[in-house]
Motif scaffolding. Structure first.
Motif, short mmCIF file in Angstrom:
data_model
loop_
_atom_site.label_atom_id
_atom_site.label_comp_id
_atom_site.label_asym_id
_atom_site.label_seq_id
_atom_site.Cartn_x
_atom_site.Cartn_y
_atom_site.Cartn_z
N ALA A 809 0.83 -1.20 0.00
CA ALA A 809 0.00 0.00 0.00
C ALA A 809 0.87 1.25 0.00
CB ALA A 809 -0.93 0.00 1.22
N PHE A 810 1.92 1.26 0.84
CA PHE A 810 2.80 2.42 0.84
C PHE A 810 3.49 2.56 -0.51
CE2 PHE A 810 3.46 1.65 5.67
CZ PHE A 810 2.17 2.09 5.89
N GLY A 811 3.85 1.42 -1.09
CA GLY A 811 4.49 1.46 -2.40
C GLY A 811 3.60 2.07 -3.46
N LEU A 812 2.28 1.88 -3.29
CA LEU A 812 1.37 2.50 -4.25
C LEU A 812 1.47 4.03 -4.21
CD1 LEU A 812 -1.87 0.35 -3.85
CD2 LEU A 812 -0.32 0.40 -5.81
N GLY A 813 1.88 4.57 -3.05
CA GLY A 813 2.06 6.01 -2.97
C GLY A 813 3.12 6.52 -3.91
N ALA A 814 4.02 5.61 -4.34
CA ALA A 814 5.05 6.02 -5.30
C ALA A 814 4.45 6.35 -6.66
CB ALA A 814 6.10 4.92 -5.44
N LEU A 815 3.19 5.98 -6.87
CA LEU A 815 2.54 6.34 -8.13
C LEU A 815 2.21 7.82 -8.19
CD1 LEU A 815 0.06 3.32 -8.54
CD2 LEU A 815 2.27 3.65 -9.64
N VAL A 816 2.19 8.48 -7.03
CA VAL A 816 1.96 9.92 -7.01
C VAL A 816 3.20 10.60 -7.59
CG1 VAL A 816 1.49 11.92 -5.56
CG2 VAL A 816 0.50 9.70 -4.99
N PRO A 817 3.06 11.43 -8.58
CA PRO A 817 4.24 11.95 -9.30
C PRO A 817 5.07 12.96 -8.54
CG PRO A 817 2.22 12.90 -10.19
CD PRO A 817 1.79 11.86 -9.21
N MET A 818 4.54 13.55 -7.45
CA MET A 818 5.30 14.56 -6.73
C MET A 818 6.49 13.92 -6.01
SD MET A 818 1.91 16.44 -5.68
CE MET A 818 1.15 14.95 -6.28
N PRO A 819 7.70 14.41 -6.21
CA PRO A 819 8.89 13.77 -5.62
C PRO A 819 8.81 13.63 -4.10
CG PRO A 819 9.55 15.35 -7.30
CD PRO A 819 8.08 15.53 -7.11
N ALA A 820 8.36 14.66 -3.39
CA ALA A 820 8.30 14.58 -1.93
C ALA A 820 7.39 13.44 -1.49
CB ALA A 820 7.82 15.90 -1.34
N VAL A 821 6.27 13.30 -2.16
CA VAL A 821 5.31 12.26 -1.80
C VAL A 821 5.81 10.89 -2.25
CG1 VAL A 821 2.95 11.47 -2.13
CG2 VAL A 821 3.44 13.90 -1.90
N ARG A 822 6.35 10.84 -3.46
CA ARG A 822 6.87 9.56 -3.95
C ARG A 822 8.00 9.06 -3.06
NH1 ARG A 822 9.22 11.17 -8.47
NH2 ARG A 822 11.23 11.21 -7.44
N ASN A 823 8.92 9.94 -2.72
CA ASN A 823 10.03 9.54 -1.85
C ASN A 823 9.53 9.13 -0.47
OD1 ASN A 823 11.49 10.32 -4.05
ND2 ASN A 823 12.59 11.97 -3.04
N PHE A 824 8.54 9.84 0.03
CA PHE A 824 7.96 9.46 1.32
C PHE A 824 7.39 8.05 1.26
CE2 PHE A 824 4.27 9.00 4.06
CZ PHE A 824 4.74 9.44 5.28
#
Length: 1359
Positions: A809-824
């Motif tokens: 589920a957290f890995g799915l957050g990497a689909l968000v294109p914003m670097p800060a959010v993807r890196n988080f």
């Protein structure tokens, strides 16, 4: 009277240097020369080709100069130009002058002649309104303003316009006073009232282009404002209304149906009793209902074999094989082997693990933090990011600015950061800020700022400011002092106010030293909503803006930043002194302020992280500090101390001979010092920190930069997730110790293992009715390594399911294109995964060592100290297994929850929560208030409030056009707006049309159409603009070159310059003139020069071929996040429309666009990610639980949990943005943890149906209830104590974080998630499982007696 004059000729000047007309009461006179008539006709038109006139040739020459000065402003609209010419030609030369004009007073000139001082010009309303109407909407593109600002002082009515034209304003304006009476004061006078020219005339000689005449503009397709309300029924949206109605009908139907069922059941019972009384039937016995389950599972209940609660007591267990799930078997076998290996070889495990940890943390040498807001929040492939880079490359970076608000001090000042959602107007006084004393004080402040020098290299404002006129020009400083000439010497306490009012109403007459008029909304804020001319004096704030050049060159930027740091320090000092010195507040920002405050926010929250870990350390230490062999999830230090205190008050400690020596004083001492888990709990916390550090190291190797969001949030997240498994593992180990530990064996082990005797045999928590003989045949005592291996085998699959789902589920957050959010998301996923791996290996080894220590009676924290063991005598006293929490679940919670009525109430309540959540979700707003990103005590918070309250102008927006060659005629017509042959939907026309509907376009100011001003600059009638040398037409004249050597660029051209564009240059000639225009300054002689206004608006190659250009306009004032989002969407809609209409590539650019692009797709990506996450949950849980039905229920509960969190977002003012999106993904992952252990315990509980049916047979409901009861008693306390409470403690300190971002987007959301996750996992999930849960599968060691028999028969092997 006709043919009679009121004035004629020139009588010299009266001190202003301008010739004044003579008072003349005589007849009109015929021109005495042909040259005079020719010149008169040329200047005033064919109406003066014959007949007498009331002017001389000198007057005509002066009139020609006046008309030429205005022509540069109004020539684009022939109607206004013709009306302007008719007005002044009739005023000066008309033979009917005496019929509409009379001299009111005269004066003596220097030559002692009688000249006019005041005249009354009677103008009829028809001409006056038409004249003003034809000129009102003419644009002056270089200032994004109107020609009326210069021509009429910003007049809004025709009397104001005429008054401005007639006022004496040396050196501008009329040389004598011209009054315009409303009514003729003499019957002999007839108002001047011819039919005016209209900008919408069909005649080409008068018709104006769309940009200057709204009535001829094309009608754009209707675009409803974004604030248009959706379907509503009263105060509710249609969807909300439908949901409420459907829910009401559903609850009513359910209640009615349930009442009917109860009534039918009651009647059947009555019939049954009648039948029993007649002796016709015997009721079956042994069915365990919800109210009897507590007694059934309580040790105080009689040990009867009459009940068929498990339905299997009459079966031959030796020959029966229960239902099993192959995947679960494989996973348990795998975790057993991993656990056994870790337990038997702890040193090897530590060596391997810490070798990997050391390697991972080696990446810290590549550690770097990303601080650039653009790189943090905007994807490199983002459309807005690409557009920003294109803009910076071709036009240079957008300007930096230093902005200051000066407001009156509030009577009750608010501390910085205290307000976040209140009305910004409450922060400041309502008193006007302007006063003579304040202006004197502020002039000194500005003088200090101009003389400010950076400490390192001595850079000053002159070194870094924007200079539109070139290096030798003046800095752009937008301040009220510019209206005063940066000096109060010419004004006093009585005259300053009139100067301010005059400049506010006519900014073109108060030009600052950088040459561009400053409109009042740029420098005054909080202006009353009034039409009074003096309303500007009631402004509540001064707005001062220093515009500073930016650069892509690091050396240039570092120079600017060095000066900005010095300015920031000065303004901080000034803001603390200003209330006492001047009674005002100073609110400001600089170019470096935001980045500095963001970094400061991270530093101030370090103590919050440390405090959180300390809280968790004490909680874990106190909670895990329990005695050996006691299955008491709540029996930590607090319970021990309470027990000791109770016993000490009740009497002396019992002795060993009493049969309770284990619970005597020395036993209590042993539980405190030996049974504590301080070191083990510390290891668990240390592994959490190691997993975070290793994650940072690994990603530092890969070049993934750390962000402040990661640094602030990841430690809390991993702490809240990671400590749960510590409780679950130790809880299961306690159960293993209870059954197979040293105190559990009824037969003493070998002499090599000197252990005390065990208490009586403990009854299975799952209520097994196996024969005790089978228990006797299996091994009662197991080694510490074996017990630890069995514990990890039991808990490992649940840990895998929850950690795997969370990682995914957290890995799915990497689909968000914003670097800060993807890196988080990447850091969180890897941290959780590493923590799970360390806990199932390193922590298992630590558990084994700690277990050996405890069983050797060695003191926790000081293992060298050993407490002598005492003989433990059997205690036959009846004791209820488990602590207070377990007894609560067994005796109160589970029986009540499983009652049919309570189940219905639970479904109704959670149905209501679902409906309310859906209603609330509709009120979630998009955006991220920038005030939340800085510390609560930051000076920027009040600055942001001031912007929202006082700034009445929006940010600039540039429509960038590329892939179109403007040197071609067809492309020129696609761009222009002021020529009759411009395309109807050209870029200039569409932007002007969009400006007229600001509620949809969010554009309020006229566009700066560079091609219009450039082509008008070529107009040969403006003989002071484009000039070439007479002897060399290829060479351009400079402003200082004498007129006799130069001529207009297009003079004598065939076809001539005209508004049909036929005589305008193309190709190389176009590019050559364009290059010169961009080097020409705008001045009084030629205000159309392009250097200041358009010097950076075009990007050309070495041949002056235009590669790209932009059309500048301004957004309306944007005060809320919704305004910014809607403005971004409107700008892109307009750009897409322009691209489609013109075939050029058009995109909008504004400084905020890169940060707000996410909101154009965040709703869709939220749905996509959450949908994928729920699909993953369904797949993983269905496979790992071995039941698709149970998997669907778990997925549904997880989905409802996330929906409820979103409902809280709408109710708790939490906006949807990249951060909250990631937290929703986190919610999905953590919600699985609340459900996974309950669900896995349910399918493993194995009641009667679980053994012999699929749970849908006649006994299916009873079987599901039994399994739900069993899992609530067995797992419920661990979920509440080890998952819910640990998470609450882990995030509780976030409520006091210095960053509002943490407090709102992490504390509020995670608190909501924990509470709602616990409610859904412990209330809704059991109810749904009892109704429709899938079949179970028995895992042998769930029942310790069966497990022993199975191992002996080799039906199941761990190794």
């Amino acid at each position: 009277m006709s043919g009679h004059c009121a004035m004629r000729g020139s009588c010299g000047s009266a001190g202003h240097g301008t010739e004044l007309p003579c008072a003349y009461n005589g007849p009109a006179i015929e021109p005495d020369t042909v040259a005079f008539r020719t010149k008169l006709t040329t200047v005033c038109g064919p109406d003066f080709t014959e007949g007498p006139v009331c002017c001389t040739v000198d007057q005509v020459a002066t009139l020609q100069t006046t008309l030429q000065e205005a022509d540069a402003l109004i020539r684009s609209c022939p109607a206004c130009r013709n009306n302007f010419r008719d007005f002044f030609c009739s005023f000066t030369c008309s033979p009917r002058q005496g019929t509409f004009l009379n001299v009111s007073s005269t004066q003596k000139t220097r030559s002692s002649q009688t000249a006019v001082k005041t005249v009354a010009f009677h103008v009829g309303s028809r001409f006056g309104q038409g004249f003003f109407g034809s000129c009102r909407d003419i644009k002056f593109g270089s200032t994004n303003g109107y020609a009326m600002d210069f021509l009429g002082g910003g007049a809004t009515t025709y009397p104001q316009f005429l008054k401005y034209l007639g006022d004496v304003r040396p050196p501008l304006g009329s040389p004598f006073q011209i009054n315009f009476p409303n009514v003729s004061t003499s019957p002999d006078l007839t108002p001047f009232n011819p039919f005016p020219r209209s900008c919408a005339d069909t005649e080409l000689s008068s018709r104006c282009a769309c940009t200057d005449c709204p009535s001829v503009c094309p009608i754009l397709p209707e675009i409803p404002p974004p604030t248009t309300p959706a379907c509503h029924i009263g105060l509710l949206s249609c969807l909300s209304f439908i949901l409420i109605v459907v829910y009401a009908f559903a609850v009513t139907g359910f209640a009615g149906g349930y009442g009917i069922v109860l009534n039918m059941k009651k009647r059947r019972n009555q019939l049954g009793r009648i039948a029993l009384s007649n002796g016709n039937d015997t009721p079956s016995s042994g069915l365990v209902g919800a109210t009897s389950l507590a007694t059934y599972y309580d040790d105080s209940a009689s040990d009867t074999r009459q009940s068929l609660g498990r339905g299997v007591s009459l079966l031959d267990h030796e020959g029966f094989h229960p239902r099993q799930d192959r995947l679960s078997t494989l996973l348990r076998r795998f975790f057993y082997r991993v656990g056994y290996a870790s337990a038997t070889s702890p040193l090897v495990t530590f060596f391997v693990a810490f070798t990997f940890i050391a390697f991972s943390n080696g990446g810290w040498k590549f550690f770097d933090i990303e601080k650039d807001p653009v790189r943090l929040w905007v994807s490199p492939s983002s459309e807005s990011r690409v557009q920003k880079e294109f803009f910076d490359q071709h036009f240079g970076p957008a300007y930096r600015f230093e902005q200051i608000f000066v407001t009156s001090s509030a009577s009750t000042p608010h501390a910085p950061g205290m307000r976040s959602t209140a009305n910004p107007g409450d922060q400041w006084s309502d008193h006007p800020v302007l006063s003579y004393d304040l202006l004197q004080w502020w002039l000194q402040v500005e003088s200090n700022i101009r003389s400010l020098r950076s400490r390192e290299h001595g850079y000053g404002l002159e070194d870094v400011c924007l200079k539109p006129s070139g290096p030798d020009g003046s800095c752009v400083v937008q301040s009220i002092t510019a209206w005063l000439g940066n000096d109060l010497e010419k004004y006093n306490a009585d005259t300053w106010a009139s100067r301010i009012v005059h400049c506010a109403n006519a900014p073109a007459e108060c030009l600052p030293d950088f040459g561009q008029p400053i409109r009042p909304e740029y420098i005054l804020g909080g202006i009353p909503n009034s039409s009074a001319p003096s309303r500007w004096l009631d402004a509540r704030s001064l707005v001062i803006t220093y515009v500073v050049s930016d650069s892509m060159q690091s050396s240039r930027r570092s120079k600017v930043e060095e000066w900005e740091v010095e300015l920031r320090g000065y303004l901080e000092s000034l803001s603390s002194q200003a209330p006492a010195e001047a009674g005002v507040q100073i609110l400001f920002t600089t170019g470096v302020s935001l980045e500095e405050e963001l970094n400061k926010s991270s530093n101030t929250d370090v103590k919050t992280v440390v405090l959180s870990y300390l809280f968790m350390f004490f909680y874990v230490s106190f909670t895990l500090g329990r005695g050996d062999g006691e299955d008491r999830p709540g029996s930590g230090y607090i319970a021990v101390i309470r027990s000791w205190f109770t016993r000490s008050r009740s009497g002396p400690m019992p002795s060993a001979s009493s049969g309770t020596s284990y619970r005597g004083g020395q036993g209590l001492l042993r539980r405190v010092f030996v049974g504590s888990k301080v070191v083990l709990g510390s290891v668990g916390l240390l592994l959490v920190m190691i997993s975070v550090a290793s994650s940072v190291g690994i990603f530092s190797y890969l070049g993934v930069k750390m962000t402040l969001v990661i640094a602030e949030a990841i430690p809390f997240l991993v702490l809240a997730v990671g400590v749960d498994n510590v409780f679950l593992l130790l809880g299961e180990l306690d159960r293993q110790n209870s059954s197979h530990g040293p105190n559990a064996s009824a037969i003493l082990p070998s002499a090599s293992m000197a252990t005390p005797m065990s208490p009586p045999q403990r009854r299975s928590p799952f209520g097994s009715n196996m024969d005790s003989a089978e228990a006797d045949s299996g091994p009662a005592y197991l080694s510490a390594e074996e017990r630890v291996a069995r514990a990890i085998a039991k808990i490992g699959p649940s840990v895998l399911m929850s950690a795997g789902t969370q990682t995914f589920a957290f890995g799915l957050g990497a689909l968000v294109p914003m670097p800060a959010v993807r890196n988080f998301a990447l850091y969180a996923a890897l941290s959780v995964l590493l923590n799970a791996l360390l806990q199932t290996t390193v922590f298992v080894s630590a558990m084994t060592l700690d277990l050996r220590r405890a069983e050797s009676n060695r003191v926790d924290c000081f293992p060298c100290i050993k407490i002598p063991s005492r003989i433990v005598l059997p205690d036959n006293a009846s004791q209820s297994p488990g602590g207070v929490l377990t007894r609560f679940f067994r005796r109160a919670y589970a029986p009540v929850l499983l009652q049919s009525t309570v189940k219905g109430i639970v479904l109704a309540l959670f149905g209501a929560i679902m409906v309310l959540s859906i209603i609330s979700v509709q009120h979630i707003e998009l955006g991220l208030d920038q005030r939340l990103a800085v510390p609560v005590d930051s000076y920027l918070i009040l600055y942001f409030d001031a912007v929202e309250m006082f700034l009445d102008v929006g940010p600039p927006v540039y429509f960038v056009v590329s892939d179109i060659d403007p040197s071609k005629r067809s492309n020129q017509r696609s761009l222009c707006s002021r020529f009759t042959t411009c395309e109807e939907f050209s870029i200039g026309n569409v932007l002007e049309a969009e400006r007229k509907r600001p509620e949809s376009s969010f554009i309020t100011q006229p566009p700066a159409v560079w091609i219009d001003d450039f082509l008008y600059w070529l107009n040969p009638d403006l003989d002071t603009c484009c000039r070439v040398r007479k002897d060399d037409p290829v060479s351009f004249c400079q402003p200082a070159d004498p007129e006799r050597l130069c001529r207009p660029c297009l003079a004598g051209r065939e076809p001539p310059w005209n508004i049909t564009m036929d005589g305008l240059p193309q190709g190389d000639e176009f590019n050559r003139f364009l290059g010169q225009w961009l080097l020409s300054d705008a001045n009084d002689e030629c205000p159309l020069g392009g250097r200041q206004a358009y010097g950076t608006a075009l990007s050309s190659d070495q041949n002056n071929t235009v590669i790209a250009s932009h059309f500048r306009t301004y957004h309306s004032p944007l005060r809320t996040q919704a305004d910014f989002i809607n403005a971004y969407g409107a700008a892109h809609r307009i750009a897409d429309d322009l691209s489609e209409r013109t075939g050029a590539k058009v995109f909008p650019y504004s400084g905020f666009h890169v940060f707000f692009e996410q909101y154009s797709y965040i709703v869709g990506i939220t749905q996509e990610i959450l949908g994928l996450g729920l699909a993953a949950v369904l797949l993983v849980t269905s496979v790992m639980l071995g039941s698709w039905r149970t998997g669907m229920i778990v997925t549904g509960v997880v989905g409802l949990t996330v929906l409820s969190v979103m409902g809280v977002m709408g109710a708790w003012s939490i906006s949807l943005n990249a951060i909250s999106l990631v937290n929703l993904v986190i919610s999905l992952g953590i919600a699985v943890e609340f459900c996974s252990h309950i669900a896995r315990g349910y399918v493993n509980a194995g009641g009667s149906a679980g053994l012999i049916s699929d749970g849908d047979g006649p006994g299916g409901q009873k079987d599901r209830d039994e399994r739900v009861f069993s899992v609530l008693v067995d797992v419920g306390p661990s979920v509440l104590l080890g998952i819910t409470f640990t998470k609450l403690i882990g995030i509780a300190v976030l409520a006091w974080a210095q960053s509002r971002l943490l407090e709102i987007y992490f504390f509020r959301m995670w608190l909501s998630l924990i509470v709602l996750g616990a409610l859904h996992g412990l209330v809704l999930l059991p109810v749904l499982l009892s109704f429709a849960g899938g079949p179970g599968h028995v895992l042998e060691d769930v029942d310790e007696e069966w497990m022993s028999s199975a191992v002996r028969r080799h039906d199941y092997e761990y190794t």
